[in-house]
Design a protein around this motif. Structure first.
Motif, PDB file in Angstrom:
ATOM      1  N   ALA A 117      39.118  -1.362   9.458  1.00 35.80           N
ATOM      2  CA  ALA A 117      40.018  -0.167   9.244  1.00 35.80           C
ATOM      3  C   ALA A 117      40.517   0.698  10.501  1.00 35.80           C
ATOM      4  CB  ALA A 117      39.899   0.651   8.167  1.00 35.80           C
ATOM      5  N   ALA A 118      39.456   0.968  11.162  1.00 34.29           N
ATOM      6  CA  ALA A 118      39.437   1.720  12.393  1.00 34.29           C
ATOM      7  C   ALA A 118      40.297   1.079  13.699  1.00 34.29           C
ATOM      8  CB  ALA A 118      38.038   2.184  12.926  1.00 34.29           C
ATOM      9  N   LEU A 119      40.006  -0.054  13.430  1.00 30.72           N
ATOM     10  CA  LEU A 119      40.827  -0.828  14.624  1.00 30.72           C
ATOM     11  C   LEU A 119      42.413  -0.880  14.444  1.00 30.72           C
ATOM     12  CD1 LEU A 119      41.234  -2.819  17.034  1.00 30.72           C
ATOM     13  CD2 LEU A 119      40.381  -4.946  15.433  1.00 30.72           C
ATOM     14  N   ILE A 120      42.674  -1.171  13.166  1.00 30.70           N
ATOM     15  CA  ILE A 120      44.146  -1.298  12.776  1.00 30.70           C
ATOM     16  C   ILE A 120      44.704   0.164  12.990  1.00 30.70           C
ATOM     17  CG2 ILE A 120      45.532  -1.470  10.756  1.00 30.70           C
ATOM     18  CD1 ILE A 120      43.757  -3.520   9.601  1.00 30.70           C
ATOM     19  N   GLU A 121      43.986   1.181  12.418  1.00 28.32           N
ATOM     20  CA  GLU A 121      44.452   2.663  12.726  1.00 28.32           C
ATOM     21  C   GLU A 121      44.349   2.916  14.095  1.00 28.32           C
ATOM     22  OE1 GLU A 121      45.019   5.049   9.992  1.00 28.32           O
ATOM     23  OE2 GLU A 121      43.317   4.597   8.476  1.00 28.32           O
ATOM     24  N   GLY A 122      43.638   2.469  14.925  1.00 22.05           N
ATOM     25  CA  GLY A 122      43.606   2.497  16.593  1.00 22.05           C
ATOM     26  C   GLY A 122      44.698   1.943  17.282  1.00 22.05           C
ATOM     27  N   ALA A 123      44.778   0.803  16.819  1.00 19.20           N
ATOM     28  CA  ALA A 123      46.075   0.045  17.185  1.00 19.20           C
ATOM     29  C   ALA A 123      47.395   0.592  16.964  1.00 19.20           C
ATOM     30  CB  ALA A 123      46.142  -1.577  16.600  1.00 19.20           C
ATOM     31  N   ASP A 124      47.434   1.072  15.733  1.00 20.70           N
ATOM     32  CA  ASP A 124      49.006   1.603  15.212  1.00 20.70           C
ATOM     33  C   ASP A 124      49.207   3.083  16.283  1.00 20.70           C
ATOM     34  OD1 ASP A 124      51.032   1.818  13.202  1.00 20.70           O
ATOM     35  OD2 ASP A 124      50.148   3.976  12.990  1.00 20.70           O
ATOM     36  N   ARG A 125      48.015   3.537  16.689  1.00 22.13           N
ATOM     37  CA  ARG A 125      48.201   4.877  17.243  1.00 22.13           C
ATOM     38  C   ARG A 125      48.790   4.447  18.903  1.00 22.13           C
ATOM     39  NH1 ARG A 125      43.605   6.906  14.508  1.00 22.13           N
ATOM     40  NH2 ARG A 125      42.210   5.845  16.208  1.00 22.13           N
ATOM     41  N   VAL A 126      48.395   3.357  19.186  1.00 17.20           N
ATOM     42  CA  VAL A 126      48.998   2.784  20.861  1.00 17.20           C
ATOM     43  C   VAL A 126      49.957   1.836  20.600  1.00 17.20           C
ATOM     44  CG1 VAL A 126      46.744   3.319  21.748  1.00 17.20           C
ATOM     45  CG2 VAL A 126      47.075   1.120  20.949  1.00 17.20           C
ATOM     46  N   ALA A 127      50.507   1.518  19.689  1.00 13.97           N
ATOM     47  CA  ALA A 127      51.428   0.564  19.341  1.00 13.97           C
ATOM     48  C   ALA A 127      52.867   1.249  20.059  1.00 13.97           C
ATOM     49  CB  ALA A 127      51.870   0.120  17.838  1.00 13.97           C
ATOM     50  N   ASN A 128      53.764   0.226  20.783  1.00 12.75           N
ATOM     51  CA  ASN A 128      54.840   0.741  21.348  1.00 12.75           C
ATOM     52  C   ASN A 128      56.118   0.376  20.707  1.00 12.75           C
ATOM     53  OD1 ASN A 128      56.178   1.506  23.696  1.00 12.75           O
ATOM     54  ND2 ASN A 128      56.712  -0.532  24.271  1.00 12.75           N
ATOM     55  N   THR A 129      56.022   1.287  19.503  1.00 12.48           N
ATOM     56  CA  THR A 129      57.307   1.428  18.308  1.00 12.48           C
ATOM     57  C   THR A 129      57.472   2.621  17.936  1.00 12.48           C
ATOM     58  OG1 THR A 129      55.700   1.521  16.570  1.00 12.48           O
ATOM     59  CG2 THR A 129      55.877  -0.795  17.283  1.00 12.48           C
ATOM     60  N   ALA A 130      58.692   2.563  17.182  1.00 10.05           N
ATOM     61  CA  ALA A 130      59.160   3.902  16.753  1.00 10.05           C
ATOM     62  C   ALA A 130      58.524   4.334  15.489  1.00 10.05           C
ATOM     63  CB  ALA A 130      60.715   3.975  16.604  1.00 10.05           C
TER      64      ALA A 130
ATOM     65  N   MET B 283      47.439   6.152   9.505  1.00  8.45           N
ATOM     66  CA  MET B 283      48.448   5.351   9.947  1.00  8.45           C
ATOM     67  C   MET B 283      49.777   5.821   9.741  1.00  8.45           C
ATOM     68  SD  MET B 283      48.867   1.174   9.544  1.00  8.45           S
ATOM     69  CE  MET B 283      50.114   0.291   8.943  1.00  8.45           C
ATOM     70  N   ARG B 284      50.747   5.542  10.758  1.00  8.06           N
ATOM     71  CA  ARG B 284      52.259   5.581  10.397  1.00  8.06           C
ATOM     72  C   ARG B 284      52.830   4.822   9.341  1.00  8.06           C
ATOM     73  NH1 ARG B 284      54.525   5.338  16.345  1.00  8.06           N
ATOM     74  NH2 ARG B 284      52.816   3.676  16.548  1.00  8.06           N
ATOM     75  N   TYR B 285      53.148   5.448   8.323  1.00  3.33           N
ATOM     76  CA  TYR B 285      53.372   4.402   7.261  1.00  3.33           C
ATOM     77  C   TYR B 285      54.510   4.872   6.393  1.00  3.33           C
ATOM     78  CZ  TYR B 285      52.284   0.674   4.099  1.00  3.33           C
ATOM     79  OH  TYR B 285      52.168  -0.777   3.200  1.00  3.33           O
ATOM     80  N   ILE B 286      55.629   4.207   6.011  1.00  2.00           N
ATOM     81  CA  ILE B 286      56.768   4.719   5.326  1.00  2.00           C
ATOM     82  C   ILE B 286      56.033   4.909   3.860  1.00  2.00           C
ATOM     83  CG2 ILE B 286      58.805   3.973   4.286  1.00  2.00           C
ATOM     84  CD1 ILE B 286      59.432   2.209   6.629  1.00  2.00           C
ATOM     85  N   GLY B 287      56.334   6.202   3.153  1.00  2.00           N
ATOM     86  CA  GLY B 287      55.932   6.304   2.137  1.00  2.00           C
ATOM     87  C   GLY B 287      54.312   6.901   1.755  1.00  2.00           C
ATOM     88  N   ASN B 288      53.812   7.016   3.058  1.00  2.00           N
ATOM     89  CA  ASN B 288      52.532   7.540   3.223  1.00  2.00           C
ATOM     90  C   ASN B 288      52.476   8.884   2.416  1.00  2.00           C
ATOM     91  OD1 ASN B 288      49.876   8.625   3.829  1.00  2.00           O
ATOM     92  ND2 ASN B 288      50.119   8.055   5.958  1.00  2.00           N
ATOM     93  N   LYS B 289      51.541   9.223   1.400  1.00  2.00           N
ATOM     94  CA  LYS B 289      51.496  10.387   0.803  1.00  2.00           C
ATOM     95  C   LYS B 289      50.393  11.486   1.283  1.00  2.00           C
ATOM     96  CE  LYS B 289      54.738   9.407  -2.147  1.00  2.00           C
ATOM     97  NZ  LYS B 289      55.120   8.295  -1.345  1.00  2.00           N
ATOM     98  N   THR B 290      49.953  11.250   2.548  1.00  2.00           N
ATOM     99  CA  THR B 290      48.927  12.287   2.939  1.00  2.00           C
ATOM    100  C   THR B 290      49.448  13.648   2.684  1.00  2.00           C
ATOM    101  OG1 THR B 290      48.095  10.579   4.218  1.00  2.00           O
ATOM    102  CG2 THR B 290      47.359  12.627   4.797  1.00  2.00           C
ATOM    103  N   ARG B 291      50.657  13.832   3.289  1.00  2.00           N
ATOM    104  CA  ARG B 291      51.087  15.434   3.078  1.00  2.00           C
ATOM    105  C   ARG B 291      51.560  15.689   1.756  1.00  2.00           C
ATOM    106  NH1 ARG B 291      55.842  15.864   7.471  1.00  2.00           N
ATOM    107  NH2 ARG B 291      56.264  13.651   6.992  1.00  2.00           N
ATOM    108  N   LEU B 292      51.766  14.881   0.854  1.00  2.00           N
ATOM    109  CA  LEU B 292      52.204  15.209  -0.325  1.00  2.00           C
ATOM    110  C   LEU B 292      50.977  15.385  -1.401  1.00  2.00           C
ATOM    111  CD1 LEU B 292      55.403  13.122  -0.936  1.00  2.00           C
ATOM    112  CD2 LEU B 292      55.343  15.674  -0.644  1.00  2.00           C
ATOM    113  N   LEU B 293      49.818  14.971  -0.644  1.00  2.00           N
ATOM    114  CA  LEU B 293      48.744  15.186  -1.596  1.00  2.00           C
ATOM    115  C   LEU B 293      48.676  16.412  -2.397  1.00  2.00           C
ATOM    116  CD1 LEU B 293      45.967  12.991   0.349  1.00  2.00           C
ATOM    117  CD2 LEU B 293      46.898  12.493  -1.623  1.00  2.00           C
TER     118      LEU B 293
END
Ligand SMILES: C[S@@+](CC[C@H](N)C(=O)[O-])C[C@H]1O[C@@H](n2cnc3c(N)ncnc32)[C@H](O)[C@@H]1O
Length: 371
Positions: free
Chosen positions: A172-185, A1-11
């Motif tokens: 979790a899959a629903l929350i992540e899926g919804a985030d991918r189609v959310a009309n936000t920045a 999910m697009r998330y402020i502070g998400n550490k995926t790239r810093l793992l």
């Protein structure tokens, strides 16, 4: 999910530091779990993880990515839901499920995504333009899909047809899926006034496969300090708190609502963005006045042998103050610091008056030996 502070790239940076320090897998507390990215990769490396966060969507991710340990078979569900049973006999569904990965989890995801009738409900009326609504977080079609899937998950769980691991993997899959189609920045503090290309795509449900074969981990919807106190002696405390005054509860209220559901207690979204009351989810780490005390308290409450603190160079707590607090909690007064520059997560653009500009920011990892 697009998330402020998400550490995926810093793992790799975080895991390398753990290796460099010679800390071996045992029990770790991922105290500010967010997307659960760190807990999940520690689990994959053989750690037993206790994770915590104030937000319900994070609890859902922790359950799905850290606690769940086997691919569910959904026997009870297949026996108890006649519509699903019929759909599972369809060669089209079976071949689509095969393309997705071939497990029962993939088949259920295909059913939720493509076989369930969209159904205009709470999400449609509050967060899409359906029924004359103003908020444009989701297209009418996607909101009605979220409504239908969320209701189905609620009913399956209420009727005892799915176990808790299955419920959280699919939610979790629903929350992540919804985030991918959310009309936000990127955050839900505002929606875009025009439909973005991602928002026009149809909602997809892509559950992650659980990591198996490791010792039982645990998830906590609770304050980091309370959990640290409860879990007692452990090897590693990983601290990745909010860095600034932005409360996550105000930026991610839509995933929070999806995580909680609206069937037992209907929230009342307020204002342009549809915010809901945040109360107990307000974090002491988001205020300059309370952040130092919060860190002190956490270190005092934790029974960890080692602590690693992720903090970035623009955080509320100045670097020297942070290291002074760590030094006084450490056995030898020493703090070791690792640093890495990375590309900033941007949900908005540079403008006059903001505290930073540019695309690079330095992520710091501070280490201390606690006992
Ligand atoms: C920087 S994010 C963590 C990101 C996470 N490591 C990841 O990779 O997604 C900070 C998290 O701390 C949580 N949080 C804030 N205050 C907290 C508290 N007192 N106890 C536990 N979690 C808290 C927020 O809800 C947010 O998810």
């Amino acid at each position: 999910m697009r998330y402020i502070g998400n550490k995926t790239r810093l793992l790799p940076f975080i895991l390398d530091a753990i290796d460099t320090l010679g800390i071996s897998p045992a029990v770790a507390h991922d105290a500010f779990a967010g997307t659960a990215s760190v807990g999940r990769s520690l689990k994959a490396r053989g750690w037993r993880v206790a994770s915590s966060d104030l937000m319900t969507y994070s609890y859902v991710f922790q359950r799905a990515y850290v606690v769940a340990g086997r691919i569910p078979a959904f026997r009870k569900l297949r026996a108890g839901d006649a519509t699903l049973r019929r759909a599972l006999r369809s060669p089209t569904l079976r071949s689509r499920a095969e393309e997705r990965g071939g497990t029962a989890l993939h088949a259920i995801a295909e059913f939720l995504e493509a076989w369930l009738e969209p159904d205009c409900g709470f999400m449609s009326s509050e967060f899409s333009p359906a029924a004359g609504g103003r908020r444009m977080f989701f297209t009418e079609d996607n909101a009605a899909r979220i409504d239908a899937i969320r209701r189905k998950l609620f009913e399956w769980r209420r009727d005892g047809l799915i176990d808790e691991d299955s419920y959280f993997l699919l939610l979790a899959a629903l929350i992540e899926g919804a985030d991918r189609v959310a009309n936000t920045a990127g955050v839900y503090a505002a929606y875009m006034k025009q439909w973005q290309p991602n928002a026009r795509r149809q909602l997809e449900i892509s559950p992650e496969m659980p990591i198996s074969g490791t010792p039982k981990s645990s998830a906590h919807l609770a304050d980091a300090v309370a959990v640290a106190r409860d879990i007692g002696r452990i090897e590693l405390l990983y601290v990745d708190p909010p860095y600034n005054a932005r409360q996550y509860s105000g930026y991610y209220h839509v995933p929070e609502i999806i995580a909680r559901g609206w069937f037992e207690q209907r929230p009342t979204p307020q204002g342009v963005a549809g915010l809901v009351g945040i109360g107990r989810q307000k974090s002491a780490w988001c205020s300059r006045n309370t952040v130092a005390l919060a860190l002190d308290e956490l270190l005092a409450a934790s029974g960890a042998r080692h602590v690693l603190v992720s903090y970035n160079s623009e955080g509320l707590l100045p670097g020297d103050e942070l290291t002074a607090i760590l030094a006084s909690a450490s056995v030898n007064g020493e703090v070791r610091t690792f640093g890495q520059e990375y590309k900033r997560y941007r949900a908005d653009s540079d403008r006059d008056g903001r505290r930073y500009s540019g695309d690079r920011v330095k992520e710091m990892l501070h280490y201390a030996r606690l006992r």
